[in-house]
Every structure is written in structure tokens, then in C-alpha cells.
Write an enzyme that holds these catalytic residues in place. Structure first.
Site, PDB file in Angstrom:
ATOM      1  N   CYS A 194      53.596  58.447  51.602  1.00 11.46           N
ATOM      2  CA  CYS A 194      53.061  59.608  51.323  1.00 11.46           C
ATOM      3  C   CYS A 194      52.457  59.811  49.875  1.00 11.46           C
ATOM      4  CB  CYS A 194      53.870  60.670  51.980  1.00 11.46           C
ATOM      5  SG  CYS A 194      55.355  60.984  51.090  1.00 11.46           S
ATOM      6  N   CYS A 213      48.143  60.377  52.843  1.00 13.81           N
ATOM      7  CA  CYS A 213      47.680  59.857  51.490  1.00 13.81           C
ATOM      8  C   CYS A 213      46.527  58.860  51.960  1.00 13.81           C
ATOM      9  CB  CYS A 213      48.545  59.027  51.022  1.00 13.81           C
ATOM     10  SG  CYS A 213      49.230  57.391  51.920  1.00 13.81           S
ATOM     11  N   CYS A 250      45.642  54.105  50.708  1.00 19.36           N
ATOM     12  CA  CYS A 250      46.560  52.935  51.169  1.00 19.36           C
ATOM     13  C   CYS A 250      45.608  51.606  51.259  1.00 19.36           C
ATOM     14  CB  CYS A 250      47.222  53.508  52.434  1.00 19.36           C
ATOM     15  SG  CYS A 250      48.257  52.280  52.926  1.00 19.36           S
TER      16      CYS A 250
END
Length: 133
Positions: A11, A85, A89
Site C-alpha cells: 500500500c 498504490c 508497483c
């Protein structure tokens, strides 16, 4: 997947959702799954309300600290679960990516965080059934 699957929860701040998910997975799957968590912009400390909500479940996260998301951490994981997020990533072929749509517990009161916590537990229980024979 390897003999012992590894799961990474990601996150933004690694201070609430991802820490709660990692706590549940560690607690519920014991040593069957390697558990990691990280954040794209880690906070200085865990969300105290998230800590309290998890303590109610008998899970103590007080020894955890927010960690920065690295490419190495993603590469070392079989399953990468993002929680708000998304695009930050790193993507590697062959990894299983899941995106859990969860409200951010930051700034919320305990009753709101309990709802988020309970949804995380449900998702973690489903995940265990999927990846643990």
C-alpha cells in the site's frame, strides 16, 4: 509457485492495510506462507488505530515498521497484492498480481478501521484457500 509461496502486500504508506493483511496472513497461515509488506511512500510509523484494531484480534503488530517497496522485494514474491498504490508497483512477468480495493484507514476512527480490518481478514482467508493446498 515455489514449495513455500511468498506473498507481498503493498500500500502507499505501509502503515495500515498492508500491515494488517500481513499480520493476518502470518497469524492464519503460520509458517506455510512467507509474508512481506511494503509501501511506495512509507510512513514513519504504523497507524495507531490499525494497531489497536489488530490487537482486538489477538495480533500484535507493534514490532512492525513501514518498509520501502523495492524491485527486489517484488521479484522475491510469488503473489503481489496491491491496495491503492497501483501503478507504482514494479511489474515482473510470472508474478501473480491482485488489487484489493480497500479504504485507507488513515485518519479514520476505530469503528471504521474495524470494518476495513474485517474485510482484510475475509480476503486473506480466501487467499489462503487459493494458495495453500
Amino acid at each position: 509457485m515455489t514449495a513455500k509461496p511468498s506473498v507481498l502486500f503493498v500500500c502507499i504508506h505501509n502503515a495500515g492495510r498492508s500491515q494488517m493483511a500481513a499480520g493476518y496472513l502470518t497469524h492464519l497461515a503460520s509458517d506455510k506462507i512467507e509474508v512481506r509488506s511494503a509501501g511506495s511512500a512509507p510512513a514513519n510509523s504504523l497507524n495507531p488505530i490499525a494497531l489497536e484494531a489488530m490487537r482486538e484480534e489477538g495480533i500484535d503488530l507493534s514490532n512492525q515498521i513501514p518498509k520501502i517497496l523495492t524491485s527486489d522485494t517484488v521479484q522475491a514474491s510469488d503473489v503481489v497484492i496491491t491496495m491503492g498504490c497501483g501503478d507504482v508497483c514494479p511489474f515482473f512477468a510470472g508474478k501473480c498480481y491482485l488489487d484489493w480495493k480497500l479504504e485507507d484507514p488513515a485518519g479514520q476512527d476505530l469503528s471504521a478501521v474495524r470494518v476495513i480490518r474485517d474485510e482484510i481478514r475475509r480476503l486473506v482467508e480466501e487467499l489462503i484457500m487459493e494458495i495453500c493446498p
